[in-house]
Design a protein around this motif. Sequence first.
Motif, short mmCIF file in Angstrom:
data_model
loop_
_atom_site.label_atom_id
_atom_site.label_comp_id
_atom_site.label_asym_id
_atom_site.label_seq_id
_atom_site.Cartn_x
_atom_site.Cartn_y
_atom_site.Cartn_z
N GLY A 80 39.88 51.80 61.98
CA GLY A 80 40.24 51.80 60.57
C GLY A 80 40.11 53.14 59.90
N ASP A 81 39.16 53.98 60.35
CA ASP A 81 38.99 55.31 59.80
C ASP A 81 38.91 55.29 58.27
OD1 ASP A 81 38.63 58.03 59.97
OD2 ASP A 81 40.77 58.48 59.94
N GLY A 82 38.21 54.24 57.76
CA GLY A 82 38.04 54.14 56.32
C GLY A 82 39.20 53.51 55.59
N ASP A 83 40.25 53.11 56.30
CA ASP A 83 41.43 52.49 55.69
C ASP A 83 41.08 51.07 55.25
OD1 ASP A 83 43.83 51.43 54.98
OD2 ASP A 83 44.85 51.89 56.86
N GLU A 84 41.23 50.78 53.97
CA GLU A 84 40.84 49.46 53.46
C GLU A 84 41.70 48.33 54.03
OE1 GLU A 84 40.77 49.46 49.25
OE2 GLU A 84 39.10 50.87 49.10
N SER A 85 42.88 48.67 54.54
CA SER A 85 43.74 47.64 55.11
C SER A 85 43.39 47.32 56.55
CB SER A 85 45.21 48.08 55.03
OG SER A 85 45.44 49.21 55.86
N ALA A 86 42.44 48.06 57.12
CA ALA A 86 42.05 47.85 58.51
C ALA A 86 41.33 46.53 58.64
CB ALA A 86 41.15 48.99 58.99
N PRO A 87 41.26 45.98 59.86
CA PRO A 87 40.60 44.69 60.06
C PRO A 87 39.10 44.75 59.79
CG PRO A 87 41.59 45.49 62.12
CD PRO A 87 41.81 46.52 61.08
N VAL A 88 38.53 43.58 59.73
CA VAL A 88 37.07 43.47 59.59
C VAL A 88 36.45 43.44 60.98
CG1 VAL A 88 37.15 42.27 57.38
CG2 VAL A 88 37.26 40.96 59.50
N MET A 89 35.17 43.71 61.03
CA MET A 89 34.43 43.62 62.29
C MET A 89 33.27 42.66 62.10
SD MET A 89 32.53 46.58 64.60
CE MET A 89 34.05 47.30 65.23
N VAL A 90 33.08 41.77 63.05
CA VAL A 90 31.97 40.82 63.05
C VAL A 90 31.06 41.17 64.23
CG1 VAL A 90 31.28 38.40 63.18
CG2 VAL A 90 33.42 39.03 62.02
N VAL A 91 29.79 41.47 63.92
CA VAL A 91 28.83 41.87 64.95
C VAL A 91 27.74 40.82 65.03
CG1 VAL A 91 27.25 43.66 65.75
CG2 VAL A 91 29.30 44.30 64.45
N ASP A 92 27.71 40.09 66.14
CA ASP A 92 26.67 39.10 66.37
C ASP A 92 25.50 39.77 67.08
OD1 ASP A 92 25.36 36.67 66.44
OD2 ASP A 92 26.36 35.97 68.24
N ASN A 93 24.30 39.51 66.59
CA ASN A 93 23.11 40.17 67.11
C ASN A 93 22.08 39.14 67.51
OD1 ASN A 93 21.57 42.72 67.45
ND2 ASN A 93 20.24 41.77 65.94
N GLY A 94 21.41 39.37 68.61
CA GLY A 94 20.43 38.42 69.12
C GLY A 94 19.07 38.55 68.47
N ALA A 95 18.24 37.53 68.64
CA ALA A 95 16.88 37.56 68.11
C ALA A 95 16.08 38.70 68.71
CB ALA A 95 16.19 36.22 68.37
N SER A 96 16.29 38.96 70.00
CA SER A 96 15.51 40.01 70.67
C SER A 96 15.89 41.41 70.22
CB SER A 96 15.68 39.89 72.20
OG SER A 96 17.04 40.11 72.57
N THR A 97 17.07 41.55 69.63
CA THR A 97 17.51 42.88 69.18
C THR A 97 17.45 43.02 67.66
OG1 THR A 97 19.80 42.06 69.32
CG2 THR A 97 18.97 43.34 71.18
N PHE A 98 16.89 42.03 66.97
CA PHE A 98 16.81 42.07 65.51
C PHE A 98 16.02 43.29 65.04
CE2 PHE A 98 14.34 40.83 61.66
CZ PHE A 98 15.39 40.75 60.77
N VAL A 99 14.80 43.44 65.54
CA VAL A 99 13.94 44.55 65.10
C VAL A 99 14.52 45.89 65.55
CG1 VAL A 99 11.67 45.62 65.32
CG2 VAL A 99 11.86 43.17 64.90
#
Length: 244
Positions: A80-99
Motif C-alpha cells: 500500500g505504501d501509505g495509499d488509503e485505497s490499499a487493502p487492509v491487513m489482518v494479523v492474528d497473534n497467539g497467546a505465547s507471542t502476546f507479550v
Amino acid sequence: MQVDFILQGKGGVGKSLIASLLAQYYSVHGLAPICVDTDPVNATFSGYKAFKAEALSIMDGDDINPRAFDQLVERIMAEGDGDESAPVMVVDNGASTFVPLCSYLLQNEVVPLLAEAGHGVRFHTVITGGQALPDTTEGFISLCRNIPDVPVVVWINEYFGRPVRNGKTFEESNAYKTHQGRVHALVTIPAVKPETFGRDMEQMLKRHLTFAEIDASPDTTIMERQRLKMMWRKLDAQMDRARL
C-alpha cells in the motif's frame, strides 16, 4: 492501509475466530484483506484456504525471536505504501507471542512509524466470561496501559458465558471505565443454543470454512445454512456499527 492486530494473552478465547470474522467482513464489503498468522503454536488462521493467510515464522528454536517481527513491519510497509485505497491487513497473534509482540511494538515505536507512512493501526482484543474473564480483562488493561494512542476494538465472546463479575458487566467494570476513551467499539459474539447454532458454528470452525463457503456447500442441510446465515447477518451488522 489499515492494520488490524488481534492481541490477547489468554489462549483459547476466540482470537482466530475474530481474525476470520474480520477477513470475511472486509471481503464481503469489497476489500481484499492481506492475512498474516504469527501464532507459532496454533496456526488456526492460516488453516483457512479462503484467506490465503501466510504463516510468519517467528521462532528461533524453542524461543521467540523478536527480530522476526521485523519481517512483519517490512511486509506492512511494502503493502500500500501509505495509499488509503490499499487493502487492509489482518494479523492474528497467539497467546505465547502476546507479550513479545507488544514489547516489540512499544520498544521499536512501530505504531508511530506506521502512522508516519500513512498506515492506520487498530488493536482487537477479546473479553470472555467464565474462568477466563480475569485473564482476558488483564490483557485488555495491559494493551491500554502499555501501548498508547491506538484504538481498541473489544470483542465480547459469550461462548463461555457473559462476562459478569461481582454482579457487574464488563462495561460496568473499573477496567472498562478507566480505559473507555481507548475503546473504538464493542462487538459481541453472542451466546447461542449449543444443540443447533452452537453445533453448526463449531463444525464450520473445525472445517476452517467461511460463512459463504458453508452457504455454498452441498454437505450442509438447509437449516444449518439458515442458522449460519442468521448468525452472519448479526455479526456483519455489529461490525458495520463498529465502523470497521
